[in-house]
Write a protein that holds these residues in place. Structure first.
Motif, short mmCIF file in Angstrom:
data_model
loop_
_atom_site.label_atom_id
_atom_site.label_comp_id
_atom_site.label_asym_id
_atom_site.label_seq_id
_atom_site.Cartn_x
_atom_site.Cartn_y
_atom_site.Cartn_z
N LYS A 4 0.87 -1.06 0.11
CA LYS A 4 0.03 0.25 -0.22
C LYS A 4 0.93 1.52 0.14
O LYS A 4 1.69 1.35 1.09
CB LYS A 4 -0.75 -0.35 1.51
CG LYS A 4 -1.87 0.87 1.06
CD LYS A 4 -3.09 0.30 0.20
CE LYS A 4 -4.36 1.48 0.67
NZ LYS A 4 -4.57 2.18 -0.50
N TYR A 41 -14.11 13.97 -4.07
CA TYR A 41 -14.42 13.22 -4.17
C TYR A 41 -13.72 12.62 -2.59
O TYR A 41 -13.58 11.54 -3.08
CB TYR A 41 -13.11 12.43 -5.06
CG TYR A 41 -14.02 12.27 -6.27
CD1 TYR A 41 -15.46 11.46 -7.31
CD2 TYR A 41 -14.12 13.32 -7.49
CE1 TYR A 41 -15.93 11.24 -8.31
CE2 TYR A 41 -14.81 13.18 -9.30
CZ TYR A 41 -15.62 12.70 -8.93
OH TYR A 41 -15.87 12.33 -10.22
N ASP A 42 -13.49 12.72 -1.99
CA ASP A 42 -12.73 12.63 -0.94
C ASP A 42 -11.82 11.82 -0.57
O ASP A 42 -11.38 10.46 0.26
CB ASP A 42 -14.20 11.32 0.05
CG ASP A 42 -14.82 11.85 0.72
OD1 ASP A 42 -14.77 12.93 1.29
OD2 ASP A 42 -16.10 10.74 1.39
N LEU A 43 -10.52 11.80 -1.59
CA LEU A 43 -9.63 11.04 -1.61
C LEU A 43 -8.79 12.14 -1.00
O LEU A 43 -7.45 10.90 0.17
CB LEU A 43 -8.99 12.04 -3.21
CG LEU A 43 -9.70 11.00 -4.43
CD1 LEU A 43 -8.96 11.57 -5.56
CD2 LEU A 43 -9.72 9.83 -3.75
N LYS A 46 -7.43 9.47 2.00
CA LYS A 46 -6.86 8.14 1.88
C LYS A 46 -5.13 8.95 1.88
O LYS A 46 -4.63 8.11 1.42
CB LYS A 46 -6.82 7.64 0.15
CG LYS A 46 -8.09 7.15 0.30
CD LYS A 46 -8.48 6.25 -0.56
CE LYS A 46 -9.83 6.00 -0.93
NZ LYS A 46 -10.50 5.33 -2.23
N GLY A 314 -6.86 9.71 -7.88
CA GLY A 314 -6.90 8.84 -7.91
C GLY A 314 -6.11 7.49 -8.35
O GLY A 314 -6.44 6.47 -7.86
N LEU A 317 -3.21 6.34 -5.98
CA LEU A 317 -4.31 5.88 -4.76
C LEU A 317 -5.17 4.44 -5.17
O LEU A 317 -5.76 4.46 -4.24
CB LEU A 317 -5.36 6.87 -3.99
CG LEU A 317 -4.67 8.08 -3.55
CD1 LEU A 317 -5.73 9.02 -3.20
CD2 LEU A 317 -4.02 7.49 -1.83
N ASP A 318 -4.60 4.13 -6.57
CA ASP A 318 -5.55 2.58 -6.56
C ASP A 318 -7.00 3.30 -6.70
O ASP A 318 -7.73 1.92 -5.98
CB ASP A 318 -4.51 2.08 -5.99
CG ASP A 318 -3.20 1.63 -6.84
OD1 ASP A 318 -3.57 1.32 -7.62
OD2 ASP A 318 -2.91 1.09 -6.04
N THR A 319 -7.58 4.30 -6.90
CA THR A 319 -9.09 4.35 -6.95
C THR A 319 -9.49 5.30 -8.07
O THR A 319 -9.37 5.73 -8.50
CB THR A 319 -9.15 5.49 -5.32
OG1 THR A 319 -8.21 5.15 -4.47
CG2 THR A 319 -10.90 6.03 -5.43
N GLU A 320 -10.88 3.97 -8.47
CA GLU A 320 -11.51 4.39 -9.39
C GLU A 320 -12.62 5.51 -9.16
O GLU A 320 -12.94 4.96 -8.30
CB GLU A 320 -12.22 3.45 -10.09
CG GLU A 320 -12.86 2.97 -10.97
CD GLU A 320 -11.41 3.37 -11.97
OE1 GLU A 320 -12.20 4.37 -13.58
OE2 GLU A 320 -10.93 2.69 -12.40
N LEU A 321 -12.07 6.70 -9.73
CA LEU A 321 -13.60 8.05 -9.40
C LEU A 321 -14.80 7.43 -10.32
O LEU A 321 -14.66 7.57 -11.29
CB LEU A 321 -12.91 8.50 -9.60
CG LEU A 321 -11.42 9.17 -9.19
CD1 LEU A 321 -10.69 10.60 -9.19
CD2 LEU A 321 -12.32 8.82 -7.28
#
Length: 430
Positions: A4, A41-43, A46, A314, A317-321
């Motif tokens: 991570k 998006y609350d990124l 993280k 994103g 952060l490995d986050t799909e938006l």
């Protein structure tokens, strides 16, 4: 691969408040828009959010000449007419106007990149992001292309204290000339720039034949492109070249300049890249698992800049938006469709397969001249902080705060909120 990634993100709300002037394409306001989109998006939940320190003049002079830094600090819109010779000498004027709080603006964006480099050096994070940085045209003694201080060079100098080899990658539509020039004679930094070249396009440099000199020969790589390049051609070329560069050069750390003026529909650009195509380059570089410093750069259609750098945050952060943009203070800029993705452009693609094939062959041929990673004699690591001695009695008591204390200002309450007043909100409001 790391399990991570620990991500540090640098932002100071003041950086988006400066104004280059009417009709000037550079709009620092795009940084506020990006930040609020990241929040919506609350990124931020993280990452670790930091307000950067304002780089000291002595830190800026690690690369820039002292007289240039001193002039930037001294000049303001009301006094510029008194210094015509210096204005000409330092190339201040139309492209690089003098505006209110100009020097503080430089201190903030440069401080962010320097702080990002220091956190990576001290292994306090794996990826550091400073969207306000990436001003790659500034030279040692002069402003250029909307850039006054070259934060990238300052960040790379910082990284060189701990890393034998630094790889710099630039996907701005303009050639990363200031960074290339700063490291043109050394093998300790490899610069790789993908950019539009030809037809008097600014800054006019970046031919595939520019490869570095002396110890730096073959350590500058230029990929000159023509109008209209699309996602498929760009990402294929990018992956082929960057894979070979990393394999051959074996860098200890990567600096990635993500200028968003290479997107379709940019006010000053001429490429057809979608946000997904642009972000694919970021995703690819992240996969190497090396310490990574990511900055912004150009980008003159500001709602698309905000979209792009939010998507790329994103990705890191490995986050799909989701494509539908959540409500935020700047939602009206994204109306009526309020979607994150933008369509690719419709400029004719003048990059034929044979042209791109020729460029690729030339670059790979030059890389073959580097048989193995250069052996670099590591010097003693210089101290992290070049902070001048101040007379404590003369210094403003509110500013008597050392760098280590400043560094502890993690997740400042007033950096999250989406309202107008810095102090009306706290973490519970998010």
């Amino acid at each position: 691969m790391r399990s991570k990634d620990r991500i540090s993100y640098f932002y100071d709300g003041d950086v988006g408040n400066v104004y280059f002037g009417p009709n000037h394409p550079m709009k620092p306001h795009r940084l506020c828009m990006t930040h609020h989109l990241v929040l919506s998006y609350d990124l931020h939940k993280k990452m670790e959010i930091y307000r950067p320190h304002k780089a000291y003049p002595v830190e800026l002079a690690q690369f820039h000449s002292a007289d240039y830094v001193e002039f930037l600090q001294r000049i303001n819109p009301d006094t510029q007419h008194l210094f015509p010779e210096e204005m000409a000498k330092f190339k201040l004027g139309e492209d690089c106007p003098v505006f209110d709080d100009m020097f503080e603006f430089c201190q903030i964006y440069a401080g962010g990149t320097i702080d990002a480099a220091r956190r990576l050096n001290n292994q306090l994070c794996d990826i550091a992001i400073n969207w306000a940085g990436g001003l790659h045209h500034a030279k040692k003694c002069e402003a250029s292309g909307f850039c006054y201080i070259n934060d990238l060079v300052l960040g790379i100098l910082e990284l060189l204290k701990y890393h034998a080899r630094v790889l710099y990658i630039d996907i701005d539509v303009h050639h990363g000339d200031g960074v290339e020039e700063a490291f043109y004679f050394t093998d300790r930094v490899m610069t790789v720039s993908f950019h539009k070249y030809g037809n008097l396009f600014f800054p006019g440099s970046g031919d595939v034949k520019e490869i570095g000199e002396r110890e730096g020969k073959f350590y500058a790589i230029n990929i000159p492109l023509k109008d209209g390049i699309d996602d498929t051609s760009f990402t294929r070329l990018f992956k082929t070249i960057i894979s070979k560069v990393v394999e051959t050069y074996r860098p200890g750390v990567i600096v990635l300049q993500c200028g968003a003026d290479s997107l379709a529909g940019d006010r000053l650009g001429c490429f057809n890249l979608s946000i997904d195509g642009h972000a694919e380059c970021v995703r690819f570089v992240k996969k190497f698992g090396l310490p990574l410093l990511v900055t912004g750069g150009g980008g003159y259609t500001k709602e698309n800049v905000a979209r792009c750098w939010t998507v790329e945050t994103g990705v890191l952060l490995d986050t799909e938006l989701p494509n539908e943009i959540p409500d935020n203070e700047y939602i009206k800029y994204f109306a009526p469709e309020c979607s994150l993705r933008i369509p690719t452009g419709h400029i004719e693609n003048f990059n034929s397969k044979s042209y791109l094939g020729t460029i690729k062959m030339q670059v790979l041929e030059n890389l073959r001249c580097i048989q193995h990673a250069p052996s670099v004699q590591m010097q003693e690591v210089p101290p992290d902080f070049y902070i001048p001695d101040f007379d404590e009695d003369e210094k403003n008591p509110d500013e008597r705060i050392d760098q280590h204390t400043q560094d502890k200002h993690i997740q400042r309450d007033d950096e999250y909120y989406e309202g107008d007043n810095d102090n009306d909100h706290n973490m519970d409001d998010v």
